[in-house]
Design a protein around this motif. Structure first.
Motif, PDB file in Angstrom:
ATOM      1  N   SER A 296     -24.560  16.084   1.773  1.00  0.00           N
ATOM      2  CA  SER A 296     -24.627  16.100   3.240  1.00  0.00           C
ATOM      3  C   SER A 296     -23.402  16.800   3.824  1.00  0.00           C
ATOM      4  O   SER A 296     -23.484  17.464   4.871  1.00  0.00           O
ATOM      5  CB  SER A 296     -24.727  14.678   3.771  1.00  0.00           C
ATOM      6  OG  SER A 296     -23.616  13.897   3.325  1.00  0.00           O
TER       7      SER A 296
ATOM      8  N   GLN B 252     -24.085  20.455   3.645  1.00  0.00           N
ATOM      9  CA  GLN B 252     -25.047  20.855   4.662  1.00  0.00           C
ATOM     10  C   GLN B 252     -24.387  20.906   6.033  1.00  0.00           C
ATOM     11  O   GLN B 252     -24.667  21.818   6.836  1.00  0.00           O
ATOM     12  CB  GLN B 252     -26.223  19.872   4.681  1.00  0.00           C
ATOM     13  CG  GLN B 252     -27.334  20.248   5.656  1.00  0.00           C
ATOM     14  CD  GLN B 252     -28.015  21.549   5.288  1.00  0.00           C
ATOM     15  OE1 GLN B 252     -28.271  21.810   4.122  1.00  0.00           O
ATOM     16  NE2 GLN B 252     -28.306  22.375   6.285  1.00  0.00           N
ATOM     17  N   LYS B 253     -23.506  19.952   6.316  1.00  0.00           N
ATOM     18  CA  LYS B 253     -22.804  19.946   7.598  1.00  0.00           C
ATOM     19  C   LYS B 253     -21.928  21.183   7.755  1.00  0.00           C
ATOM     20  O   LYS B 253     -21.886  21.815   8.818  1.00  0.00           O
ATOM     21  CB  LYS B 253     -21.956  18.678   7.716  1.00  0.00           C
ATOM     22  CG  LYS B 253     -21.236  18.527   9.042  1.00  0.00           C
ATOM     23  CD  LYS B 253     -20.465  17.206   9.102  1.00  0.00           C
ATOM     24  CE  LYS B 253     -19.745  17.064  10.442  1.00  0.00           C
ATOM     25  NZ  LYS B 253     -18.975  15.786  10.503  1.00  0.00           N
ATOM     26  N   SER B 254     -21.226  21.552   6.682  1.00  0.00           N
ATOM     27  CA  SER B 254     -20.400  22.763   6.701  1.00  0.00           C
ATOM     28  C   SER B 254     -21.264  23.997   6.903  1.00  0.00           C
ATOM     29  O   SER B 254     -20.922  24.892   7.686  1.00  0.00           O
ATOM     30  CB  SER B 254     -19.615  22.870   5.396  1.00  0.00           C
ATOM     31  OG  SER B 254     -18.945  24.105   5.316  1.00  0.00           O
TER      32      SER B 254
ATOM     33  N   ASP C 184     -24.272  24.208   8.328  1.00  0.00           N
ATOM     34  CA  ASP C 184     -24.819  24.246   9.687  1.00  0.00           C
ATOM     35  C   ASP C 184     -23.771  24.704  10.697  1.00  0.00           C
ATOM     36  O   ASP C 184     -24.084  25.460  11.631  1.00  0.00           O
ATOM     37  CB  ASP C 184     -25.350  22.863  10.076  1.00  0.00           C
ATOM     38  CG  ASP C 184     -26.592  22.478   9.287  1.00  0.00           C
ATOM     39  OD1 ASP C 184     -27.259  23.390   8.759  1.00  0.00           O
ATOM     40  OD2 ASP C 184     -26.877  21.264   9.193  1.00  0.00           O
ATOM     41  N   ARG C 185     -22.545  24.240  10.509  1.00  0.00           N
ATOM     42  CA  ARG C 185     -21.473  24.623  11.436  1.00  0.00           C
ATOM     43  C   ARG C 185     -21.194  26.122  11.357  1.00  0.00           C
ATOM     44  O   ARG C 185     -21.048  26.787  12.381  1.00  0.00           O
ATOM     45  CB  ARG C 185     -20.202  23.832  11.112  1.00  0.00           C
ATOM     46  CG  ARG C 185     -18.970  24.278  11.893  1.00  0.00           C
ATOM     47  CD  ARG C 185     -19.177  24.217  13.385  1.00  0.00           C
ATOM     48  NE  ARG C 185     -18.035  24.762  14.113  1.00  0.00           N
ATOM     49  CZ  ARG C 185     -18.114  25.307  15.311  1.00  0.00           C
ATOM     50  NH1 ARG C 185     -19.290  25.388  15.937  1.00  0.00           N
ATOM     51  NH2 ARG C 185     -17.039  25.773  15.912  1.00  0.00           N
TER      52      ARG C 185
END
Length: 722
Positions: free
Chosen positions: A328, A331-333, A335-336
């Protein structure tokens, strides 16, 4: 094939599916009202001809003709005759300037002839600095319009005459001699500016009208105003002598896409497709795609303050003995960073006055491209990102062909922003610099697909530049991390079908001459270990050094690696089919049928088939043939005799040319009495250049009594004799 997949048929089919009965009635009305505009005949601009301006005292560049296969000579002659009958070209006997032509066969048996002015003329021409319209000007003219039409002139440049003084600059060199273009030929450096000036003059004073090179946008706030503006434009076209293919036009539209913007009744707004390649990008799925993704992060790192934070969870996946698991945090990195790529921080609006940089790359799954501006401070910001998946046929291309396809995809996708502008084209595949960026013409024996794509680049004014793969992350990421469901646009699929059909036609034409079938060649190629190894090298990349290849047979292909391509499991050398060893004897027997002799056999072989040392094997076959030996010409017996000794200096001179050496020639003149030597360096070896040099020498030493030469063409011309 053209009937089923033709480029002209497709747009009109799509057009007819979209229009209403009222629109169909409008098209019929336009045909009837402006028959001189909507015609298949070639139009001709009837005002002041275009003049080409040379830089201060340039040296004329005369390029030799390119070889044309014997089997294509008649077809090329027919096309030259057709262009001559249309008054597009005219025959001439002499010219200081000449550009080679590039000939490409079509599946229907005809050919396309293009002039390669990048070999000298374009560098000597003054650029036409007439400004192309800015996007802001176009959008301002179209403000508040609710109805639109898009008119595309057919063969626009060829409808414009060139003044007689400039026509010699547009000379082309063919196997039938020299021809001059009387019309504005595509590929001439100053053509876009000259044509834009014509368009602005023609459309001056009209409201809600914008002409961008050969594209005309017509708008109207109401249906009545739109029709009035459309009729005014068509009237001007008729007055100026231009013609239009109605199937390439679109009428009565509520929305148009132009230069990265969408125009409709509500104004204009950015095209969502500008960043669709970024928005739809899937996360990395293995270490290879992750490295590509991190390469893009590094490229844009100076704009991203939280770079270290973004990279931290991703860098963990690159450590040795670490299993690739997309968490996760990863994925956060991801998306950013995707948000940053789509933000105004990294995007800019198209401005034709800024430096334009186009980057394109290919992977095993797709193509990626980006157009950007380089600002005075050295920073680069993207205007548009695009990517698409490879079709099944394209997936079988060699790596150099995939990289070439990526460049073609980029320039055609960004055509409206690039045509008529100087731009930089970036690639991480160095061999493409010699194919697409050569100043001495498109290499004759380039792989078939690459040679056809090279014709596309003759229309653009660009500098191609090599960028190392490590610094190419911004394009690499688009080609590797793409949505697998992003399909090519229909026009690309159609063009791909046409290209593959054209190349398969080359194979079929080669096999028609010999008692061989396509399936037999395909089967034997598949079972031959050496040919399969070569095909793997073509598809996956050749070793960096020839010495790393142990087999001598494969080594012989190494020097010709850029000329090789794979089509339907068969190997092609340029347009020649590579014959498996099993069928060499049968091919040689067919070539020898009728005992045509060594040179004739070689000339036929050079049109259709290839294998290493084929010329030597042809010579051995003829030498071992009793029938050929019995009718062969015997060497003429002559008595050797020395030149008589001269009695004084400058009585007999011996003359010859040496070279080329570093693109220079050397005229060598020797006095046979005292062995006095004169050597003059020259760029040209024409009759005019030779006479100029000799007049200078003879002015110093006087006229000789006898001049001995090797009967070169420049030394046996009428001017030299007189």
């Amino acid at each position: 094939m053209m009937d089923q997949f033709g480029l002209w048929n497709q747009p009109i089919t799509a057009f007819c599916n979209q229009v209403t009965s009222q629109q169909t009635q409008d098209v019929s009305e336009l045909r009837a009202r402006f028959p001189d505009v909507f015609t298949t005949k070639m139009g001709m601009y009837n005002k002041t001809p275009v003049k080409l301006v040379l830089k201060d005292d340039p040296k004329p560049v005369f390029r030799p003709k390119r070889p044309v296969a014997y089997s294509m000579e008649s077809v090329v002659e027919e096309e030259l005759h057709r262009l001559e009958s249309l008054d597009i070209i005219k025959k001439v006997d002499f010219s200081d300037w000449a550009a080679p032509i590039v000939v490409v066969r079509k599946p229907n048996g005809t050919v396309r002839i293009c002039a390669d002015y990048s070999t000298g003329l374009n560098a000597a021409l003054e650029p036409n600095c007439y400004p192309l319209p800015l996007p802001e000007d176009i959008f301002t003219k179209m403000a508040n319009c609710r109805y639109f039409s898009h008119i595309d002139l057919s063969d626009a440049y060829l409808q414009v005459q060139v003044d007689e003084a400039s026509q010699p600059l547009l000379t082309i060199n063919t196997h039938k001699g020299l021809y001059q273009f009387t019309r504005l030929s595509p590929g001439v450096k100053s053509a876009p500016g000259a044509f834009q000036q014509i368009m602005d003059t023609m459309l001056a004073g009209l409201e809600c009208i914008s002409g961008y090179l050969d594209d005309i946008l017509v708008g109207g706030r109401t249906l009545e105003e739109y029709r009035r503006n459309l009729y005014r434009v068509l009237t001007r076209l008729q007055e100026f002598g231009f013609t239009v293919r109605i199937e390439k036009c679109s009428f009565n539209m509520r929305q148009v896409k132009y230069l990265g913007q969408i125009l409709d009744g509500d104004g204009f707004r950015p095209d969502p497709e500008k960043v669709a390649a970024i928005a739809n990008m899937p996360p990395p799925h293995d270490v290879s795609t992750l490295r590509s993704y991190l390469g893009a992060i590094n490229y844009y790192g100076k704009y991203v303050k939280e770079m270290r934070t973004l990279r931290q969870p991703l860098d963990q996946l690159l450590k040795a003995d670490t299993k690739f698991e997309w968490s996760s945090a990863c994925q956060k990195s991801f998306d950013r960073f995707r948000e940053v790529l789509q933000s105004p921080l990294l995007l800019t609006h198209y401005n034709p006055n800024m430096v334009i940089v186009v980057s394109a790359d290919a992977s095993t799954v797709g193509l990626g491209a980006r157009i950007a501006h380089r600002f005075p401070d050295g920073s680069i910001k993207a205007i548009y990102h695009v990517s698409r998946s490879l079709t099944p046929a394209e997936s079988n291309y060699s790596q150099v062909e995939k990289e070439g396809l990526a460049l073609v995809f980029a320039v055609t996708r960004f055509h409206r922003m690039l045509f008529g502008r100087r731009f930089t084209l970036e690639t991480d595949h160095k061999p493409l610099l010699q194919i697409f960026g050569s100043k001495i013409g498109i290499p004759t024996y380039t792989a078939n697909r690459l040679q056809r794509w090279a014709l596309t680049f003759l229309l653009y004014d660009f500098e191609i530049r090599y960028i190392s793969t490590d610094s190419f992350g911004h394009a690499d990421i688009l080609s590797r991390l793409i949505n697998r469901h992003v399909r090519p646009e229909e026009e690309y699929v159609i063009a791909n079908l046409q290209l593959e059909h054209s190349i398969r036609t080359v194979i079929n034409e080669s096999l028609q001459v010999f008692p061989l079938s396509f399936k037999a060649i395909q089967s034997e190629t598949k079972s031959d270990a050496n040919l399969q190894q070569i095909i793997r090298f073509v598809n996956e990349g050749w070793p960096s050094k020839k010495t790393s290849i142990t087999d001598p047979g494969i080594q012989q292909f190494y020097q010709r690696r850029e000329c090789l391509s794979v089509v339907a499991g068969c190997l092609l050398y340029g347009e020649r089919l590579v014959i498996p060893p099993t069928f060499k004897k049968r091919v040689l027997q067919q070539l020898h049928k009728g005992h045509p002799g060594v040179e004739r056999m070689r000339s036929v072989a050079r049109q259709y088939v290839y294998w290493p040392n084929i010329d030597d094997e042809v010579a051995k076959l003829v030498a071992s043939c009793n029938e050929c030996a019995s009718v062969a010409k015997t060497d003429r017996k002559t008595t050797m005799e020395s030149w008589p000794a001269p009695e004084k200096p400058w009585q007999r001179l011996h003359l010859d040319y040496a070279g080329p050496l570093d693109r220079n020639y050397f005229l060598i003149l020797v006095d046979s009495f005292i062995k006095w030597l004169e050597v003059v360096r020259t760029k040209e070896i024409t009759t005019t250049a030779t006479l100029r040099i000799l007049r200078g020498i003879f002015a110093r030493y006087g006229q000789p009594e006898t001049l001995v030469t090797d009967n070169g063409t420049q030394l046996t011309s009428d001017r030299f004799e007189s």
